[in-house]
Design a protein around this motif. Sequence first.
Motif, PDB file in Angstrom:
ATOM      1  N   LEU A  29      -5.711  -2.974  -1.490  1.00  0.00           N
ATOM      2  CA  LEU A  29      -5.347  -1.591  -1.786  1.00  0.00           C
ATOM      3  C   LEU A  29      -6.481  -0.905  -2.540  1.00  0.00           C
ATOM      4  CD1 LEU A  29      -1.838  -2.307  -3.396  1.00  0.00           C
ATOM      5  CD2 LEU A  29      -2.308  -1.919  -0.965  1.00  0.00           C
ATOM      6  N   ALA A  30      -6.644   0.384  -2.303  1.00  0.00           N
ATOM      7  CA  ALA A  30      -7.514   1.207  -3.151  1.00  0.00           C
ATOM      8  C   ALA A  30      -6.616   1.905  -4.154  1.00  0.00           C
ATOM      9  CB  ALA A  30      -8.271   2.225  -2.306  1.00  0.00           C
ATOM     10  N   VAL A  31      -6.882   1.689  -5.430  1.00  0.00           N
ATOM     11  CA  VAL A  31      -6.009   2.240  -6.473  1.00  0.00           C
ATOM     12  C   VAL A  31      -6.161   3.768  -6.505  1.00  0.00           C
ATOM     13  CG1 VAL A  31      -5.438   2.199  -8.919  1.00  0.00           C
ATOM     14  CG2 VAL A  31      -6.250   0.103  -7.794  1.00  0.00           C
ATOM     15  N   ALA A  32      -5.041   4.464  -6.438  1.00  0.00           N
ATOM     16  CA  ALA A  32      -5.087   5.936  -6.434  1.00  0.00           C
ATOM     17  C   ALA A  32      -4.945   6.491  -7.849  1.00  0.00           C
ATOM     18  CB  ALA A  32      -3.993   6.492  -5.531  1.00  0.00           C
ATOM     19  N   GLY A  33      -3.892   6.096  -8.561  1.00  0.00           N
ATOM     20  CA  GLY A  33      -3.669   6.575  -9.923  1.00  0.00           C
ATOM     21  C   GLY A  33      -3.056   5.473 -10.765  1.00  0.00           C
ATOM     22  N   VAL A  34      -3.348   5.516 -12.072  1.00  0.00           N
ATOM     23  CA  VAL A  34      -2.820   4.517 -13.008  1.00  0.00           C
ATOM     24  C   VAL A  34      -2.335   5.231 -14.265  1.00  0.00           C
ATOM     25  CG1 VAL A  34      -3.279   2.348 -14.229  1.00  0.00           C
ATOM     26  CG2 VAL A  34      -4.680   2.964 -12.241  1.00  0.00           C
ATOM     27  N   GLY A  35      -1.118   4.938 -14.698  1.00  0.00           N
ATOM     28  CA  GLY A  35      -0.604   5.520 -15.931  1.00  0.00           C
ATOM     29  C   GLY A  35      -0.943   4.648 -17.132  1.00  0.00           C
ATOM     30  N   ILE A  36      -1.257   5.300 -18.257  1.00  0.00           N
ATOM     31  CA  ILE A  36      -1.411   4.555 -19.516  1.00  0.00           C
ATOM     32  C   ILE A  36      -0.033   4.515 -20.151  1.00  0.00           C
ATOM     33  CG2 ILE A  36      -2.613   4.402 -21.726  1.00  0.00           C
ATOM     34  CD1 ILE A  36      -4.510   4.446 -19.309  1.00  0.00           C
ATOM     35  N   CYS A  37       0.465   3.298 -20.347  1.00  0.00           N
ATOM     36  CA  CYS A  37       1.841   3.079 -20.812  1.00  0.00           C
ATOM     37  C   CYS A  37       1.834   2.727 -22.296  1.00  0.00           C
ATOM     38  CB  CYS A  37       2.427   1.929 -19.999  1.00  0.00           C
ATOM     39  SG  CYS A  37       4.043   1.358 -20.535  1.00  0.00           S
TER      40      CYS A  37
END
Length: 344
Positions: A29-37
């Motif tokens: 997969l190509a990472v699209a978005g990541v949330g900082i939790c």
Amino acid sequence: MQAAFIHAIRDIRMGTLPVPSPANDRLRLAVAGVGICGSDLHYYLEGGIGAARIAEPFVPGHEFSARVIDDNAAAYGFSKGQLVAVDPAEPCGACEHCHDAHPNLCPNVRFTGAPPYNGALTEQILARPEALFALPDSMTATEAVMLEPLGVAIHALDLARPEILDSVAILGAGPIGLLIAQLVRLTGAGPILMVDPLAYRREVALHHGAEAAFASVADITERTKGRGADLVIEATNSPLGFAHAVDAARIGGRIVLVGIPEHDTYSGLVASAMRRKGLTIRMSRRMGDVYPRAIRLVAERKVDVTTMVTHRFDLADTGKAFATVADYADGAVKALVYPNGPEA
Ligand SMILES: [Zn+2]
Ligand SMILES: [Zn+2]
């Protein structure tokens, strides 16, 4: 490829990882978005959560959306380039708890972005096809990221089971508290009374379903004329969160604890107060089977997951993203990182 590593407390550095080569039964997969939790912040600010410590530099990131770029995508029913949400948890499937339909309690879980497993703050990642959720065309990469925290909120509601017209106190107006408030609103429970020490977050709470937002839990007692709330959902990072939830609950009330307290400790609990109220207390751990509902809630516009995304960063600025959220700087509620460039 580039990746953001947490080395130690407040120490995030860019480094490299080998581009993952497609393994059997995993898709690239190509990472699209990541949330900082909030949970990522415990690694960043304290070096770990309970027994899970940073032993060596690791790549955080468990809330993410991605595009399937694997040559084998079609064999698993995905088209190349398709946007998907990714469930970060890989429970063992074999233990008592997995068999008992509680995979969120699996002690053998491999969780993407919790040491020793690297997470999504990098350009590409592998995932099991079963962990991928196809999304409606209308959904954005940002919304798809937010399905994971929304799932945490759904799981909390599954445990809390608010009833129509229950008064509900929600402690903490961070992303999870705000998502919970919107879900409580959908159930017909209310009034929804939120508590957060930060004025700007109280303001945000009023736009996410809260009737009122207060600076302190004493205001809940006052607002309910000393009775307390039927249901209290705790979604803070404070060691005092549990004790405050006890204060906010009515006699015979219910508490669901969702937040992870700093330094893995609850403080200020008064046993007699808890006992005399005869409280029912439930602990929320990650999430159950929530993705199908999370996808529908967003697709049908029943929950707003994007207004709370206040900050967007490139992968190279991951350190800045963490600092912004950790310091509650610049009106930050939720920050997302886009490892393959900003969303089109
Ligand atoms: Zn999370
Ligand atoms: Zn298991």
